[in-house]
Design a protein around this motif. Structure first.
Motif, PDB file in Angstrom:
ATOM      1  N   PHE A 107      57.494  46.798   9.204  1.00  0.00           N
ATOM      2  CA  PHE A 107      56.673  47.200  10.340  1.00  0.00           C
ATOM      3  C   PHE A 107      57.296  48.435  10.983  1.00  0.00           C
ATOM      4  O   PHE A 107      58.526  48.539  11.072  1.00  0.00           O
ATOM      5  N   SER A 108      56.450  49.360  11.433  1.00  0.00           N
ATOM      6  CA  SER A 108      56.951  50.443  12.275  1.00  0.00           C
ATOM      7  C   SER A 108      56.862  49.970  13.718  1.00  0.00           C
ATOM      8  O   SER A 108      55.917  49.275  14.106  1.00  0.00           O
ATOM      9  N   ILE A 109      57.843  50.350  14.526  1.00  0.00           N
ATOM     10  CA  ILE A 109      57.862  49.889  15.917  1.00  0.00           C
ATOM     11  C   ILE A 109      58.551  50.916  16.793  1.00  0.00           C
ATOM     12  O   ILE A 109      59.471  51.614  16.356  1.00  0.00           O
ATOM     13  N   HIS A 110      58.094  51.010  18.021  1.00  0.00           N
ATOM     14  CA  HIS A 110      58.755  51.860  19.008  1.00  0.00           C
ATOM     15  C   HIS A 110      59.808  51.004  19.714  1.00  0.00           C
ATOM     16  O   HIS A 110      59.472  49.987  20.321  1.00  0.00           O
ATOM     17  N   PRO A 111      61.087  51.381  19.635  1.00  0.00           N
ATOM     18  CA  PRO A 111      62.150  50.514  20.160  1.00  0.00           C
ATOM     19  C   PRO A 111      62.040  50.227  21.657  1.00  0.00           C
ATOM     20  O   PRO A 111      62.556  49.209  22.126  1.00  0.00           O
ATOM     21  N   GLU A 112      61.330  51.059  22.393  1.00  0.00           N
ATOM     22  CA  GLU A 112      61.240  50.875  23.845  1.00  0.00           C
ATOM     23  C   GLU A 112      60.490  49.596  24.233  1.00  0.00           C
ATOM     24  O   GLU A 112      60.656  49.084  25.332  1.00  0.00           O
ATOM     25  N   ILE A 113      59.655  49.069  23.328  1.00  0.00           N
ATOM     26  CA  ILE A 113      58.897  47.863  23.690  1.00  0.00           C
ATOM     27  C   ILE A 113      59.645  46.575  23.364  1.00  0.00           C
ATOM     28  O   ILE A 113      59.267  45.499  23.835  1.00  0.00           O
ATOM     29  N   GLU A 114      60.700  46.659  22.558  1.00  0.00           N
ATOM     30  CA  GLU A 114      61.308  45.436  22.031  1.00  0.00           C
ATOM     31  C   GLU A 114      61.922  44.546  23.098  1.00  0.00           C
ATOM     32  O   GLU A 114      61.735  43.323  23.099  1.00  0.00           O
ATOM     33  N   GLY A 115      62.647  45.147  24.033  1.00  0.00           N
ATOM     34  CA  GLY A 115      63.395  44.342  24.991  1.00  0.00           C
ATOM     35  C   GLY A 115      62.534  43.461  25.866  1.00  0.00           C
ATOM     36  O   GLY A 115      62.843  42.282  26.077  1.00  0.00           O
TER      37      GLY A 115
ATOM     38  N   SER B  42      54.647  56.050  15.304  1.00  0.00           N
ATOM     39  CA  SER B  42      54.490  54.637  14.970  1.00  0.00           C
ATOM     40  C   SER B  42      53.074  54.298  14.522  1.00  0.00           C
ATOM     41  O   SER B  42      52.796  53.170  14.123  1.00  0.00           O
ATOM     42  N   ASN B  43      52.155  55.257  14.596  1.00  0.00           N
ATOM     43  CA  ASN B  43      50.744  54.982  14.322  1.00  0.00           C
ATOM     44  C   ASN B  43      50.407  55.320  12.870  1.00  0.00           C
ATOM     45  O   ASN B  43      49.775  56.321  12.572  1.00  0.00           O
TER      46      ASN B  43
END
Length: 407
Positions: free
Chosen positions: A284-292, A350-351
């Motif tokens: 999966f591609s993901i933006h790390p800013e949303i993980e936390g 990420s899109n």
């Protein structure tokens, strides 16, 4: 008989896709009204069209059938009665306050005998200077003389992912976040009701444009034939996800679980697919800013209503649990560098549009994220996006799969 819609994953080989080639609507963007029309900048139309043609040429080179929203909409007006009904519905939703101007626009649209020409005009919007001169004898006419448009353009249309979304054999006709985009879903309504390829083909409508809470296709991801993910975002309400889940279960579709991803209400994130997409069976591609701060809720069918549970685990473990995987790999946009991550996410790093397991289409302007995907074993197909990206959307945003091979 094969169904006109078959989308049971994000990664199955793409066979048929719906797009919209940017048109005259982009040339009706003005600096003073960008916010109203959900744009941050004004793309150069000629270059945007070249980039979009490169995108569709790439898809065709992969044996993917490319259909155009503007063609399907025109072909849906199969009788004069349906054509007139479409024009009247369009005008009713176009927010034309002057009855005199509305009558003039109706006369103009009815006078266009070529359906494709008429559809193009409804998408482009209409400036006041295009109308035949009429006597401004109402207060509305006199007061609103400074605003240049009789009908606002629809510049977001080349992001065909949002107004309606496909899942399984069904479709959601979405209630959009902004009034300026709600008119876009009229085209979907007529296509799925009247187009020879779709109308009468028993396409379940799982959400309607008359629903009162908003949902957009960029927040709807088909992770597997059993699991749907929907973002709770700037553009999609939590209540909409409950309605969608209930409709899916009531319709008897194969989906067993709907996962609600709460990504927060931020313009920079906008939709789930701007921060999270599926690119392979386990990647999966993901933006790390949303993980936390990401909250994930599972929704399943209960004996009396819906079972809704907040998942108390890491995103990796949640994905493994619901996709029956031993492990997953998250390819982080921009890597570990927060500056690169923010910049490349803004430019839709990420899109990604997955066209087959482990093969994606990406903008060429996000080198850090693209290199990380390649290192993860993903095959990349690059397209330029200097103008298209100005609308804040990438390859997934610009495409609505209609048929994917099952995996």
């Amino acid at each position: 008989m094969s169904r006109p819609i078959n989308v049971n994953s994000e990664i199955g080989k793409l066979k048929t896709v719906l797009v919209h080639r940017p048109g005259a609507e982009l040339e009706n963007l003005m600096p003073d009204y960008l916010e109203r029309l959900l744009f941050d900048d004004i793309p150069y139309l000629e270059q945007a069209q070249k980039e979009h043609d490169g995108f569709t040429d790439l898809l065709r080179s992969k044996d993917i059938e490319v259909l155009y929203l503007e063609d399907l909409a025109a072909e849906s007006l199969v009788t004069e009665e349906i054509r007139v009904k479409f024009i009247d519905q369009y005008l009713e939703e176009a927010n034309i306050r002057s009855t005199t101007a509305k009558a003039k626009v109706r006369e103009m649209l009815l006078g266009m005998k070529d359906n494709r020409e008429m559809i193009d005009k409804t998408m482009a919007g209409m400036q006041k200077v295009e109308l035949p001169q009429y006597e401004m004898n109402s207060l509305t006419d006199m007061v609103e003389t400074d605003y240049p448009f009789v009908i606002d353009p629809m510049p977001n249309l080349y992001f065909t992912r949002d107004p309606f979304a496909t899942m399984g054999h069904g479709v959601t006709l979405n209630r959009m976040y902004a009034e300026t985009r709600n008119r876009e879903t009229i085209y979907g309504e007529y296509i799925f009701a009247h187009h020879p390829r779709f109308g009468g083909q028993d396409v379940p409508v799982l959400y309607t444009r008359e629903d009162t809470t908003r949902i957009e296709g960029g927040d709807e991801l088909v992770l597997s034939k059993d699991v749907l993910a929907v973002g709770i975002s700037q553009r999609t309400d939590a209540a909409s996800i409950e309605k969608l889940a209930q409709n899916i279960f009531d319709a008897g579709l194969d989906f067993k679980t709907v996962l609600g991803f709460n990504i927060g209400e931020y313009r920079k994130f906008m939709h789930l697919d701007t921060v999270f997409t599926m690119i392979d069976y386990d990647k999966f591609s993901i933006h790390p800013e949303i993980e936390g701060d990401l909250e994930v809720y599972s929704i399943t069918k209960g004996t009396d209503g819906l079972n809704i549970v907040r998942e108390e685990d890491t995103l990796e473990h949640i994905l493994c649990k619901y996709l029956n995987l031993d492990k997953v790999q998250l390819v982080r946009c921009g890597g570990a560098n927060i500056t690169a991550a923010a910049r490349e996410q803004w430019n839709d790093g990420s899109n990604t549009l997955t066209i087959a397991p482990g093969e994606v289409v990406v903008y060429d302007r996000n080198p850090i994220t693209n290199k990380l995907m390649e290192e993860a074993g993903v095959k990349l197909n690059y397209i330029p996006g200097s103008e298209l990206v100005r609308g804040r959307g990438g390859p997934r945003c610009m495409s609505m799969p209609l048929v994917r091979e099952d995996i």
